[in-house]
Design an enzyme around this catalytic site. Structure first.
Site, PDB file in Angstrom:
ATOM      1  N   ASP A 125     -14.186   2.808  -8.001  1.00 40.79           N
ATOM      2  CA  ASP A 125     -14.105   4.182  -8.465  1.00 40.79           C
ATOM      3  C   ASP A 125     -13.679   4.248  -9.935  1.00 40.79           C
ATOM      4  O   ASP A 125     -13.079   3.322 -10.462  1.00 40.79           O
ATOM      5  CB  ASP A 125     -13.122   4.983  -7.611  1.00 40.79           C
ATOM      6  CG  ASP A 125     -11.704   4.437  -7.703  1.00 40.79           C
ATOM      7  OD1 ASP A 125     -11.543   3.204  -7.689  1.00 40.79           O
ATOM      8  OD2 ASP A 125     -10.755   5.240  -7.793  1.00 40.79           O
ATOM      9  N   GLU A 126     -13.980   5.362 -10.560  1.00 41.80           N
ATOM     10  CA  GLU A 126     -13.492   5.694 -11.904  1.00 41.80           C
ATOM     11  C   GLU A 126     -13.662   4.550 -12.910  1.00 41.80           C
ATOM     12  O   GLU A 126     -12.782   4.289 -13.734  1.00 41.80           O
ATOM     13  CB  GLU A 126     -12.027   6.140 -11.829  1.00 41.80           C
ATOM     14  CG  GLU A 126     -11.863   7.414 -10.999  1.00 41.80           C
ATOM     15  CD  GLU A 126     -10.431   7.820 -10.813  1.00 41.80           C
ATOM     16  OE1 GLU A 126     -10.150   9.033 -10.828  1.00 41.80           O
ATOM     17  OE2 GLU A 126      -9.562   6.946 -10.609  1.00 41.80           O
TER      18      GLU A 126
END
Length: 523
Positions: free
Chosen positions: A327-328
């Site tokens: 993620d991210e």
């Protein structure tokens, strides 16, 4: 539940009688349909069973059944003051047995009457989950560690119960703030009470690396030396991690370790300069901003590093899954992200594990059998949701963790002293009142593997913080994962939830007294 009112009346009447004692005024037994998560089927009626000093816990000859029996005895002995021997002899009392039936791997049947209580399951996990139901059928004082007056009545009737989903998880972030083995064990016990069966441990992030890796020792000794705000940090030795895995297994929870990559990696980058594209190690990080770090996708040493970490962690983890984050990764280009995931997923498979990743994994090509954990919001863009739904239609299983419903670190309201609010405020009703099977448009219901409640620790430093944010929301998440959709309904649930308050008090769990819950009315 269709027989709610009738079962309440039947059980209240049954509670006027006891076994082995002269009639006396006393509180009625706890109704069978007061349990969280709601059982799949409840048929209440008949006389209750009363635990007395002559009660035995009778088990079959298997080691697993005896272990569950001893667990039950350890819960009941301090508060009742009774010896409660665990034995294979005789009949009646409380019986735990493995047998054939349509229970699945985790289901059970509970039969209660004046002569005894019988728990039957096909697998030990089912017996253990049945014991959690049995606990909730007893007065909350049964959870105390000193002798209480009783009486100890278990309502008459039958419960037949199997879970809706096989993945009923809770994630604990030990990277932003470190939590000790004993603190993790305490949370495991709280999860077990509500039949949660996965413990997702977020072991690495920008702020700290929390697991010893022999081939890269500075990851833990240096990368784990601090935490958010600049505290001392910490990490698990391999013996520590094995003890968490063992203890979770004794409560029938599978540990799912996460090493987040290619982003959220500053602790690793600070520990080894060669993992950086420019060969320069950044300083340790104690803030809370995200998205700035990335492993160097074009360096071969990156994949040597991943291989070593996955190999050592997989060897310590008996469970099926290994979470690779994903993620991210804002500092990684899309092309590099795809390249990285194409290299890393086969490494996980090489060491016998199944990939789990945050739902951004669906922007690459998820490996066959991989699971994507959706953490978007109700108002996440239609394009992002469709990307996840398309992966689900192509065979990727989904774990639902919508941040504006299941993130336990979100504040309840503007006055909550802990937590964050980037996903909005998440009160108890919002957390509970939705259907996982119909949540993500375009994703087939068959792709939903279950739900998981993440608890990020930017603002949490002690067990009391964990409990305040998890309770009273966690039981609702567990019910979404376990109970049939037909049993869900906020009006009934909030009354059952209110009845849990005295139990948490007895267990020493400090919880948020949500004004949405009629505390005191359900005890």
């Amino acid at each position: 539940m269709s027989r709610l009112l009738g079962s309440l009346l039947l059980v209240a009447a049954a509670g006027a009688f006891t076994v082995g004692a002269a009639p006396a005024p006393q509180a009625p037994a706890t109704p069978l349909d007061r349990v969280i998560p709601a059982p799949a089927s409840v048929d209440a009626g008949g006389s209750p069973y009363r635990i007395t000093d002559s009660t035995r816990i009778r088990v079959d000859g298997s080691r697993e059944t005896r272990r569950v029996g001893e667990y039950l005895a350890d819960i009941l002995r301090p508060s009742t003051g009774y010896h409660l021997p665990v034995t294979t002899d005789g009949s009646g009392s409380i019986q735990l047995r493995l047998g054939k039936g349509s229970f699945g791997a985790e289901g059970y049947r509970l039969d209660s009457g004046s002569k005894g209580v019988t728990l039957t399951a096909a697998k030990p996990a089912g017996l253990f989950h049945g014991v959690q139901t049995l606990r909730q059928l007893l007065p909350a004082a049964v959870e105390k560690d000193s002798r209480q007056p009783g009486p100890w009545l278990i309502a008459g009737g039958t419960i037949k119960d199997t879970p809706r989903y096989g993945w009923r998880g809770a994630m604990l972030d030990v990277s932003r703030h470190f939590f000790t083995v004993d603190q993790v064990k305490r949370y495991i016990d709280q999860l077990a009470l509500y039949k949660v069966n996965k413990l997702h441990l977020h072991l690495s992030d920008d702020q700290g690396w929390r697991i010893a890796i022999d081939s890269w020792p500075r990851l833990a000794t240096y990368g784990g030396s601090t935490q958010v705000g600049g505290g001392a940090g910490g990490y698990y030795t391999k013996a520590d991690y094995k003890e968490i895995v063992r203890y979770a297994g004794s409560r029938y929870l599978e540990v799912v370790p996460e090493i987040d990559m290619p982003g959220h990696t500053n602790a690793a980058l600070a520990s080894y300069a060669d993992l950086n594209c420019d060969g320069v190690a950044p300083p340790l990080y104690t803030g809370t901003e995200v998205g700035f770090s990335s492993l160097c996708v074009d360096k071969e040493i990156t994949y040597d590093f991943v291989d070593d970490v996955v190999r050592e962690l997989a060897a310590l983890t008996p469970g099926r899954y290994l979470h690779i984050g994903g993620d991210e990764a804002h500092s990684t280009s899309h092309a590099d992200y795809v390249k990285f995931m194409d290299r890393v997923q086969p490494i996980v498979a090489k060491y016998g594990k199944t990939v789990v990743g945050w739902h951004q994994l669906t922007g690459a090509t998820p490996a066959k059998g991989a699971l994507a954990q959706y953490w978007g919001l109700d108002d996440t863009s239609a394009a992002e949701k469709e990307q996840v739904a398309e992966a689900a239609r192509n065979g990727t299983g989904l774990i639902l963790s919508p941040a504006d419903r299941l993130y336990l670190d979100m504040k309840y309201d503007a006055n909550t002293p802990l937590g964050l609010s980037w996903a909005g405020y998440v009160e108890v009703q919002r957390s509970y009142d939705w259907d996982p099977g119909a949540y993500l448009a375009g994703a087939p219901a068959s792709a939903i593997r279950g739900v998981e409640a993440p608890l990020w620790s930017e603002t949490l430093t002690k067990s009391a913080d964990i409990e305040y944010m998890a309770f009273p929301r966690l039981p609702g998440v567990a019910e979404l994962g376990w109970s049939p959709a037909s049993t869900h309904g906020w009006d009934g649930y909030k009354v059952r939830l209110a009845a849990q308050g005295p139990r948490w008090d007895a267990l020493g769990i400090g919880y948020y007294p949500s004004p949405q819950v009629p505390w005191g009315s359900g005890s």
